[in-house]
Write a protein that holds these residues in place. Structure first.
Motif, short mmCIF file in Angstrom:
data_model
loop_
_atom_site.label_atom_id
_atom_site.label_comp_id
_atom_site.label_asym_id
_atom_site.label_seq_id
_atom_site.Cartn_x
_atom_site.Cartn_y
_atom_site.Cartn_z
N LYS A 113 0.91 -1.15 0.00
CA LYS A 113 0.14 -0.04 0.28
C LYS A 113 0.74 1.41 -0.06
O LYS A 113 0.57 2.38 0.66
CB LYS A 113 -0.93 -0.04 1.19
CG LYS A 113 -1.92 -1.08 1.14
CD LYS A 113 -2.82 -1.30 2.52
CE LYS A 113 -3.64 -2.35 2.35
NZ LYS A 113 -4.82 -2.36 3.63
N GLY A 114 1.97 1.15 -0.74
CA GLY A 114 2.86 2.46 -0.92
C GLY A 114 3.80 2.46 0.19
O GLY A 114 4.74 3.65 -0.02
N ARG A 115 3.85 1.81 1.09
CA ARG A 115 4.88 2.26 2.28
C ARG A 115 5.58 1.04 2.58
O ARG A 115 5.25 -0.18 2.39
CB ARG A 115 4.36 2.60 3.55
CG ARG A 115 3.36 3.92 3.26
CD ARG A 115 4.42 4.94 3.36
NE ARG A 115 5.30 5.14 4.54
CZ ARG A 115 6.50 5.66 4.41
NH1 ARG A 115 6.86 6.28 3.53
NH2 ARG A 115 7.22 5.67 5.44
N THR A 232 5.27 8.09 -1.10
CA THR A 232 4.38 6.81 -1.54
C THR A 232 5.33 6.13 -2.44
O THR A 232 5.90 6.52 -3.50
CB THR A 232 3.20 7.37 -2.04
OG1 THR A 232 2.26 7.96 -1.08
CG2 THR A 232 2.37 6.06 -2.48
N TYR A 233 5.35 4.57 -2.46
CA TYR A 233 6.50 3.86 -3.06
C TYR A 233 5.48 3.22 -4.10
O TYR A 233 4.33 2.68 -3.96
CB TYR A 233 7.20 3.22 -2.23
CG TYR A 233 8.27 3.94 -1.47
CD1 TYR A 233 9.50 4.44 -2.00
CD2 TYR A 233 7.96 4.25 -0.13
CE1 TYR A 233 10.38 5.04 -1.25
CE2 TYR A 233 8.93 4.82 0.63
CZ TYR A 233 10.08 5.35 -0.02
OH TYR A 233 10.91 6.16 0.89
#
Length: 269
Positions: A113-115, A232-233
């Protein structure tokens, strides 16, 4: 975000993988490895490619349903929705590696989820392994690390022009740290208190940041955008390019606030 069993299992996996990749890279270190220049005048060596292949083979064999984001290789599998991704830089600090300097590391993280939910920096030339899990703090070689106390003199890394723009009351207590080629290692230095903070120029990538970001956040600091937001990854087709980020600050406390103000006013903020 508390550490789940999956996060703990993933940390053990990436720690083992990073250790193996570190040993591979170390076997090429100071041995004049073959080197090429990539687009953007960035070097890559045969050590980068060998370590990356090892990581990709090991990690995707163990977790075939995870995505893959690496500086050196693409995920050539059929595109499908994935909940988790490996984010890998087989050698962060390749220029230092080529020059025979020991400040380089293997960076491996898992994002969801982007983290980042697990992170490892393996620094074999310095015999250092840094790890982090959400809610469980950060360790170096098994010992907990923390950011620098604000009462100490500040050692800050990054462009000298940025440092000069900090408030006058900070300048008397700030020392400009020499450049460290590995961004991941530089952020780790903030996490363990060697540096109070570092400015980060635009165009860093997920693989430079994800593992170090988690290590710093679990040590009491943060990597933030010019708007004071966490990163955000795993983002593709962004306005500045796939997996890329703008100017950033890695620090903690009041120094973070002042460094953010400087970057927000910069021409490339």
């Amino acid at each position: 975000m508390p550490a789940t069993k999956q996060n703990r299992d993933d940390l053990e996996l990436i720690r083992e993988a990073a250790g193996g990749a570190g040993r591979i890279a170390l076997s090429y270190f100071k041995q004049a490895p073959q080197t090429w220049m990539k687009t953007g005048n960035s070097p890559v060596t045969e050590a980068d490619l060998a370590a990356d292949k090892y990581l990709k083979d090991m990690l995707l064999t163990a977790r075939p349903d995870y995505g893959w984001i690496s500086e050196e290789t693409l995920d050539e599998r059929v595109a499908s929705p994935r909940q988790r991704f490996f984010v890998v830089d087989p050698i962060d600090g390749t220029r230092a590696f080529i020059e025979g300097l020991d400040v380089w590391c293997v960076s491996v993280a898992v994002i969801e989820k982007g983290r980042p939910v697990a992170g490892v920096l393996e620094c074999p030339a310095r015999d250092e392994t840094l790890t982090a899990l959400p809610g469980f703090g950060s360790q170096q070689n098994g010992t907990t690390i923390r950011v620098q106390a604000e009462s100490q003199p500040f050692k800050v890394a990054g462009p000298g022009g940025f440092l000069k723009k900090l408030p006058q009351h900070f300048l008397a207590s700030i020392e400009h740290s020499p450049h460290v080629a590995s961004l991941a290692y530089r952020i780790a230095m903030v996490a363990r208190g060697d540096l109070a903070g570092t400015f980060v120029r635009p165009n860093s990538h997920d693989w430079d940041l994800a593992a170090a970001d988690l290590i710093l956040s679990e040590a009491g600091g943060n990597v933030l955008t010019t708007k004071g937001q966490p990163l955000t990854y795993g983002v593709r087709n962004s306005s500045i390019g796939d997996y890329k980020h703008g100017a950033l600050v890695a620090a903690s406390g009041l120094l973070m606030d002042n460094m953010l103000a400087v970057v927000a006013e910069s021409t490339f903020g």
